[in-house]
Design an enzyme around this catalytic site. Structure first.
Site, PDB file in Angstrom:
ATOM      1  N   LYS A  87       0.880  -1.172   0.000  1.00 43.52           N
ATOM      2  CA  LYS A  87       0.000   0.000   0.000  1.00 43.52           C
ATOM      3  C   LYS A  87       0.915   1.219   0.000  1.00 43.52           C
ATOM      4  CE  LYS A  87      -4.127   2.075   1.902  1.00 43.52           C
ATOM      5  NZ  LYS A  87      -5.330   1.880   2.729  1.00 43.52           N
ATOM      6  N   ASP A 128      -2.950  -1.072   7.474  1.00 41.33           N
ATOM      7  CA  ASP A 128      -3.336  -1.643   6.184  1.00 41.33           C
ATOM      8  C   ASP A 128      -2.129  -2.212   5.451  1.00 41.33           C
ATOM      9  OD1 ASP A 128      -5.833  -0.774   6.831  1.00 41.33           O
ATOM     10  OD2 ASP A 128      -5.954   0.783   5.296  1.00 41.33           O
ATOM     11  N   ALA A 173      -5.234   4.274  -1.815  1.00 41.60           N
ATOM     12  CA  ALA A 173      -5.794   4.938  -0.628  1.00 41.60           C
ATOM     13  C   ALA A 173      -7.024   5.754  -1.031  1.00 41.60           C
ATOM     14  CB  ALA A 173      -4.750   5.851   0.010  1.00 41.60           C
TER      15      ALA A 173
END
Length: 211
Positions: free
Chosen positions: A36, A49, A107
Site C-alpha cells: 500500500k 493496512d 488509498a
C-alpha cells in the site's frame, strides 16, 4: 502479474479484499508481495493496512512509501506534513517488487487526490497493471458508485481489465444482495464477486482475475 485494488470510495472494504487476494495468491504457490504505497490515518499505532497486506502476501515492506498520521485525503495529509506524493516515486517503488504476483492497494477512492495534480486514477495509469479490482460496498447507492467508476475507466480504456467485488456493509440494507445481479443485468459487468462478512473471498477474486 500486477493487480491494483481501487475503491469507489473510502471504507468500502479494499484492505479486506486486497489481503484476501494476496493470501490466495500465496496459497496457490506464487511468490507474492502486497503493498500500500500511500496510507493516511496511521503511524502512531503502526501502518495497519500496509502491514496486514504484506503479512497476508508473505512479502512486501509492511509500510507505505508515503505514510501520514492525520486521517485525511492523502493530498491534504501530505500538505500538512510538508510533503507531496510523487507518482513517479510510487511507480519506481512498486517496480522494485520483483515477485510473481504484486497486489497494490490504493488509498481512498479512484478519484481521491494524491496531490494537487494527481489522483489514484493517475497512479493506476502510471502503474500499468495487468488487472484491476474495483471494490464497492454492497449497499444502497452502489449502482451509482460503480457506474461512475465504470464511466471513468471506460474512457481511459481500463474497464476491460476490471473485476468488481462487492463487500458486505457493516449494516445491510434492502439492496444488499441484489446489487451484484443487477450490475450484471444492466450489462455493466460480465460477473461480480459478492463477498459476505468474514468470508475468505480471495480464491474467488483470484479465479475471476484469471478468467
Amino acid at each position: 502479474m500486477r493487480v491494483v485494488v481501487v475503491g469507489t470510495g473510502t471504507e468500502v472494504g479494499k484492505t479486506f479484499v486486497a489481503t484476501a487476494l494476496a493470501a490466495a495468491f500465496r496459497r496457490a504457490g506464487w511468490r507474492t508481495a502486497g503493498v500500500k504505497p500511500v496510507e493516511s490515518g496511521g503511524g502512531l499505532g503502526g501502518w495497519a493496512d500496509a502491514a496486514a497486506l504484506a503479512s497476508a502476501a508473505g512479502g512486501g515492506p509492511g509500510r507505505p512509501l508515503y505514510g501520514f498520521v492525520p486521517p485525511l485525503s492523502p493530498h491534504l495529509a501530505a500538505r500538512r506534513a510538508g510533503d507531496e506524493v510523487q507518482i513517479a516515486s510510487v511507480v519506481g517503488w512498486v517496480d522494485r517488487m520483483r515477485d510473481e504476483r504484486v497486489v497494490v492497494e490504493t488509498a481512498g477512492g479512484l478519484l481521491t487526490p494524491l496531490s494537487d495534480s494527481a489522483t489514484n486514477l493517475s497512479l493506476v495509469e502510471a502503474l500499468m497493471p495487468c488487472r484491476l479490482v474495483v471494490v464497492a460496498s454492497d449497499r444502497l447507492g452502489v449502482l451509482h458508485d460503480v457506474g461512475c467508476v465504470r464511466a471513468v475507466l471506460r474512457e481511459r480504456g481500463l474497464w476491460a481489465q476490471a473485476v468488481v467485488v462487492l463487500s458486505a456493509p457493516a449494516v445491510a440494507d434492502a439492496s444488499t444482495g441484489t446489487n451484484g445481479p443487477e450490475l450484471v443485468r444492466l450489462g455493466w459487468c460480465a460477473a461480480v464477486v459478492v463477498a459476505g462478512r468474514d468470508e475468505d473471498v480471495g480464491d474467488r477474486v483470484a479465479s475471476a482475475l484469471e478468467g
